[in-house]
Design an enzyme around this catalytic site. Structure first.
Site, short mmCIF file in Angstrom:
data_model
loop_
_atom_site.label_atom_id
_atom_site.label_comp_id
_atom_site.label_asym_id
_atom_site.label_seq_id
_atom_site.Cartn_x
_atom_site.Cartn_y
_atom_site.Cartn_z
N GLU A 91 96.20 30.19 23.23
CA GLU A 91 97.57 30.48 22.82
C GLU A 91 97.54 31.56 21.75
OE1 GLU A 91 101.43 27.66 22.11
OE2 GLU A 91 100.00 27.76 20.48
N GLU A 142 103.16 18.28 18.00
CA GLU A 142 102.41 19.41 17.46
C GLU A 142 102.72 19.68 16.00
OE1 GLU A 142 101.53 24.12 18.61
OE2 GLU A 142 103.06 22.99 19.69
#
Length: 285
Positions: free
Chosen positions: A262, A161
């Site tokens: 998220e 990520e």
């Protein structure tokens, strides 16, 4: 953002991140709360921030809560240190943290396998003062190779990520090209081809990246997408990111994977933070 504006939402597969949404509830109550809000898939950061190897009873209790709620676990982070908190991963940090990451690899993979979860996210970790970046990167590659092999053992992908510089100034992967370069290095080292980019549109926008260009260039290497609006990291419609358009571009570029929600619910219960998404678009297809 009124739900009616999300006309293409039914083409997406959404999941709820239970480490940022429903955190007003105890961990074991969150899967059922997501299900009550109409979702059928969830993801998690590593829930035991103080332990890469929690007691079997704790793992079993979370597994039961997820199964009893009737939701699918679609993504799980490896141990990443104090997250939320000052840490951004453990795998590139020499000494105890790297050892804790290694101790967690098979624990996380086996837990994911027990629930049919097919994606494991490995956060890179912050730069450490007094340690050469090259030494951290070499350690990171060693540990990511181990993580990729564990993911492959359970038929899963390994996610890497990119975060954002303003909020994570010590994290070295703060651009899409930087994240994808690590993906490529891991795949080259293992020959497995199961490392993928985690494209978080909020983080990339915070970095000022050209999101349509990132999507065009890297959709094929992307294994998971996460969204939050910017500024504020709130629900879609609370900021200015054209998230529906961006997800549409991803679909056109061939991305058919999960879109993780998220984002922060703001000053309201998490159950009230999904008004942008029609109820009939919440269950995964």
């Amino acid at each position: 953002m009124p739900g009616s504006e999300w006309g293409t939402a039914t083409e997406q597969r959404f999941n709820v991140n239970l480490s940022i949404l429903f955190t007003e509830l105890p961990l074991l109550e969150r899967p059922a709360a997501a299900a009550a809000a109409g979702f059928t898939a969830v993801e998690l950061w590593w829930p035991w921030v103080d332990s890469p190897t929690p007691e079997r009873s704790e793992l079993d209790a979370l597994k039961k809560a997820i199964e009893d709620a009737g939701v699918q676990l679609t993504g799980l982070n490896f141990y990443a240190g104090q997250l939320p908190g000052p840490d951004r991963g453990a795998l590139s940090i020499p000494g105890t943290e790297s050892e804790r990451f290694r101790a967690n690899i098979d624990v996380a993979a086996d837990f994911a396998r027990s629930l049919g979860c097919k994606a494991l996210n490995a956060l890179y970790g912050n730069r450490v003062e007094g340690v050469e970046a090259a030494a951290q990167d070499a350690l990171a590659l060693e540990n990511l190779v181990l993580a990729a092999r564990a993911a492959d053992r359970i038929g899963a992908i390994l996610l890497i990520e990119t975060l954002n510089q303003p909020e994570s100034p010590l994290y070295p992967l703060v651009s899409a090209p930087a994240g994808v370069a690590v993906v490529d290095r891991v795949n080259e080292a293992t020959g497995l081809g199961n490392a993928r980019f985690l494209m978080d549109l909020y983080h990339l926008s915070m970095n000022g990246e050209d999101l349509p260009s990132v999507i065009e260039r890297y959709a094929a290497k992307t294994g998971h997408v996460q969204i939050a609006d910017n500024p504020g990291r709130g629900a879609p419609g609370t900021g200015t990111l054209p998230l529906e358009d961006l997800l549409g571009r991803l679909r056109k570029a061939g991305y058919e994977g999960w879109v993780g929600l998220e984002y922060k619910p703001g000053d309201r219960p998490s159950a009230a933070a999904f008004d942008w998404l029609p109820a009939d678009a919440r269950a995964a297809r």
